[in-house]
Design an enzyme around this catalytic site. Structure first.
Site, PDB file in Angstrom:
ATOM      1  N   TYR A  78       0.834  -1.199   0.000  1.00  0.00           N
ATOM      2  CA  TYR A  78       0.000   0.000   0.000  1.00  0.00           C
ATOM      3  C   TYR A  78       0.871   1.253   0.000  1.00  0.00           C
ATOM      4  CZ  TYR A  78      -3.822   3.181   0.836  1.00  0.00           C
ATOM      5  OH  TYR A  78      -4.727   4.197   0.691  1.00  0.00           O
ATOM      6  N   PHE A 130      -7.564  21.992 -24.154  1.00  0.00           N
ATOM      7  CA  PHE A 130      -7.863  20.575 -24.268  1.00  0.00           C
ATOM      8  C   PHE A 130      -9.091  20.312 -23.407  1.00  0.00           C
ATOM      9  CE2 PHE A 130      -7.697  16.083 -23.223  1.00  0.00           C
ATOM     10  CZ  PHE A 130      -7.674  15.556 -24.492  1.00  0.00           C
ATOM     11  N   THR A 131      -9.924  19.380 -23.839  1.00  0.00           N
ATOM     12  CA  THR A 131     -11.244  19.184 -23.228  1.00  0.00           C
ATOM     13  C   THR A 131     -11.182  19.054 -21.701  1.00  0.00           C
ATOM     14  OG1 THR A 131     -11.015  16.846 -23.759  1.00  0.00           O
ATOM     15  CG2 THR A 131     -12.305  18.198 -25.275  1.00  0.00           C
ATOM     16  N   ASP A 221       1.512  20.640 -20.224  1.00  0.00           N
ATOM     17  CA  ASP A 221       0.780  19.393 -20.438  1.00  0.00           C
ATOM     18  C   ASP A 221       1.741  18.515 -21.239  1.00  0.00           C
ATOM     19  OD1 ASP A 221      -0.728  17.272 -21.309  1.00  0.00           O
ATOM     20  OD2 ASP A 221      -2.535  18.463 -21.635  1.00  0.00           O
ATOM     21  N   LYS A 264      -0.527   8.144 -23.311  1.00  0.00           N
ATOM     22  CA  LYS A 264      -0.111   8.553 -24.658  1.00  0.00           C
ATOM     23  C   LYS A 264       1.370   8.212 -24.839  1.00  0.00           C
ATOM     24  CE  LYS A 264      -4.200  10.431 -24.031  1.00  0.00           C
ATOM     25  NZ  LYS A 264      -4.473  11.819 -23.738  1.00  0.00           N
ATOM     26  N   ARG A 388     -13.668  16.035 -33.822  1.00  0.00           N
ATOM     27  CA  ARG A 388     -13.043  17.128 -33.084  1.00  0.00           C
ATOM     28  C   ARG A 388     -13.508  18.412 -33.745  1.00  0.00           C
ATOM     29  NH1 ARG A 388     -12.608  15.651 -28.442  1.00  0.00           N
ATOM     30  NH2 ARG A 388     -10.729  14.761 -27.569  1.00  0.00           N
ATOM     31  N   PHE A 455     -19.218  15.256 -26.144  1.00  0.00           N
ATOM     32  CA  PHE A 455     -18.836  14.425 -27.293  1.00  0.00           C
ATOM     33  C   PHE A 455     -18.749  12.946 -26.940  1.00  0.00           C
ATOM     34  CE2 PHE A 455     -14.433  13.802 -25.953  1.00  0.00           C
ATOM     35  CZ  PHE A 455     -14.244  14.884 -25.095  1.00  0.00           C
TER      36      PHE A 455
HETATM   37  C1  LIG Z   1      -5.467  12.648 -23.076  1.00  0.00           C
HETATM   38  C2  LIG Z   1      -5.057  13.988 -22.743  1.00  0.00           C
HETATM   39  C3  LIG Z   1      -5.320  14.543 -21.482  1.00  0.00           C
HETATM   40  C4  LIG Z   1      -6.149  13.848 -20.431  1.00  0.00           C
HETATM   41  O1  LIG Z   1      -5.570  12.666 -20.002  1.00  0.00           O
HETATM   42  P1  LIG Z   1      -6.406  11.380 -19.564  1.00  0.00           P
HETATM   43  O2  LIG Z   1      -5.352  10.370 -19.257  1.00  0.00           O
HETATM   44  O3  LIG Z   1      -7.284  10.976 -20.715  1.00  0.00           O
HETATM   45  O4  LIG Z   1      -7.212  11.740 -18.360  1.00  0.00           O
HETATM   46  C5  LIG Z   1      -4.838  15.819 -21.228  1.00  0.00           C
HETATM   47  N1  LIG Z   1      -4.164  16.514 -22.159  1.00  0.00           N
HETATM   48  C6  LIG Z   1      -3.904  16.021 -23.372  1.00  0.00           C
HETATM   49  C7  LIG Z   1      -3.141  16.832 -24.363  1.00  0.00           C
HETATM   50  C8  LIG Z   1      -4.349  14.747 -23.718  1.00  0.00           C
HETATM   51  O5  LIG Z   1      -4.109  14.284 -24.949  1.00  0.00           O
END
Ligand SMILES: *Cc1c(COP(=O)(O)O)cnc(C)c1O
Length: 464
Positions: A78, A130-131, A221, A264, A388, A455
């Site tokens: 843990y 970004f969303t 980011d 990613k 998008r 979306f």
């Molecule tokens: C995917 C993504 C996020 C969010 O990450 P999650 O792992 O899906 O929560 C933030 N910023 C960018 C540029 C992304 O491509």
């Protein structure tokens, strides 16, 4: 048909296949039924009904044998799991940040960061939204302000660094609201919503100088920062002889911290982190992660996930990996360009973006042309892509009306190390078939709209 003599020497993927996952081709009649049942939203399809899945490159990478071996080395204690220390070491080695807080994925890191730094009434400038990032900024009481260069909003512009921050726009914002109302500048490299477009090192350096003058933080980011480093190596003077790993370190050094979706660049199926150099900020983040994610040495992840992430980070910064990764995206894009299909140029790092506004030029934006194009592509071949455009952009907080983004795109996102060149050929030919039939395309009507990030779950019907 005879094969033409090659005019180039090809590269190939720096891996070979050890395990396969069968995929199934459906009939056109089946796909017409499936997409109608899914409300013409590719997010609502079952993956069993998809042939080639280009919905996203998030969490869809193929892990290496070494990553899978790492899964067996999970220390599921843990507290104080050894895998956490491996992860933190890999992040510090390759991204340079001193302190690391693991999170279950990128939005977990965004939530914590936004809650710590943003106060109601603050403004958060960024190189395009970004969303999930913008939503967390807004939920914390902030207002996102787009300060990306104008070229980013023009799908036809060939600017090599469409992810650059427009420093004059940022200066104007600082002048208008004052630096104390700006908790940080939010910078993404590469910029997903602009088509995976990179930011140049020169721009990052100049941004750092500007922010230093005003005492502003820069939060990166870093989700696709390795891909950004690859583009700097390829496109920016002075970086040809540096490795991607070296460029990544320099790029991050200009920032104060980062949020990361490791799903990613880092070649894992789940995971993320928050990293920073400031000890006070780290203490607050370490405190808050316990509320939302889990203890600060696992952050919602299993030990094995952190081990796979540590190994994935090391593999992701290899030049030959990046060459094959971006090379595959460019391979698909080059076919579409040669055949006259309008796409966002220059091609970005993780996806090819079809210009739905140009392809379905007869459809008005509130007939959701990109949403319709993604549905039509699925019906043609079982290839899954995503919208998008106006659906992703959501509604304006104040007026409640649709936001009308300039870019109305369909994203064909390439998972890392998953599909072959033959799959890319099938995709390219299907896009061409849909493009050739474009004049018969019909728009959509939204019949169900969720409140947040619509979306993902919105449903549509075909217009007559
Ligand atoms: C995917 C993504 C996020 C969010 O990450 P999650 O792992 O899906 O929560 C933030 N910023 C960018 C540029 C992304 O491509």
């Amino acid at each position: 048909m005879p094969y033409a003599r090659p005019t180039r020497r090809s590269w190939a993927e720096p891996w070979k296949v050890k395990m396969v996952e069968p995929i199934r081709m459906t009939t056109r009649a089946e796909r017409e039924r499936f997409i109608a049942e899914a409300g013409h939203n590719t997010f609502l399809l079952r993956s069993d009904d998809v042939y080639i899945d280009l919905l996203t490159d998030s969490g869809t990478s193929a892990m290496s044998d070494r990553q899978w071996a790492g899964m067996m080395l999970g220390d599921e204690a843990y507290a104080g799991s050894r895998n956490f220390y491996h992860l933190a070491d890999a992040i510090t080695e390759h991204y340079g940040y001193r302190y690391v807080v693991p999170t279950h994925q990128g939005r977990g890191a965004e939530n914590i960061l936004s809650r710590i730094l943003i106060k109601p009434g603050d403004h958060v400038p960024g190189n395009m939204y970004f969303t999930t990032t913008r939503l967390h900024q807004e939920l914390a009481g902030g207002t996102f302000v787009d300060v990306i260069v104008d070229e980013a909003h023009d799908p036809a512009s060939e600017h090599p660094f469409k992810g650059d921050v427009d420093l004059a726009k940022l200066e104007r914002l600082i002048e208008a609201v004052g630096a104390p109302r700006i908790p940080y500048v939010s910078v993404a490299g590469t910029v997903n919503m602009a088509g995976g477009q990179p930011q140049s090192m020169a721009n990052m350096r100049a941004l750092r100088a500007l922010c230093d003058r005003h005492g502003l933080r820069i939060i990166l980011d870093a989700t696709r920062a390795v891909e950004n480093a690859w583009f700097i190596q390829q496109r920016e003077a002075g970086y040809r002889d540096q490795t991607v790993a070296q460029i990544l370190l320099e790029y991050c050094r200009h920032t104060d911290g980062c949020t990361m979706s490791a799903k990613k660049d880092s070649l894992v199926n789940i995971g993320g982190w928050l990293a920073m150099n400031d000890e006070g900020l780290f203490e607050e983040a370490r405190n808050l992660v316990v509320v939302y994610e889990g203890l600060h040495t696992y952050g919602g992840l299993a030990g094995r996930d952190m081990e796979a992430m540590a190994q994935g980070i090391r593999e992701s910064v290899q030049d030959d990996h990046m060459r094959a990764r971006v090379g595959q995206v460019e391979y698909l894009a080059a076919h579409l360009v040669d055949w006259g299909v309008p796409i966002v140029r220059p091609v970005g790092g993780h996806a090819v973006f079809l210009d739905a506004r140009a392809i379905y030029a007869h459809l008005p934006q509130d007939a959701f042309p990109a949403q319709a194009l993604a549905a039509d592509l699925y019906v043609d071949s079982g290839v899954r892509s995503m919208e998008r455009g106006i659906v992703s952009a959501g509604r304006d907080e104040a007026t409640g009306r649709h936001r009308y983004p300039n870019l109305e795109l369909v994203r064909l996102t390439i998972p890392r190390r998953v599909y072959t060149q033959a799959h890319m050929d099938v995709v390219a030919e299907s896009v061409l078939a849909v493009f050739d039939a474009r004049e018969r395309a019909r728009g959509l009507r939204m019949v169900y709209e969720p409140r947040y990030l619509r979306f993902f779950q919105a449903r549509f019907e075909r217009e007559a």
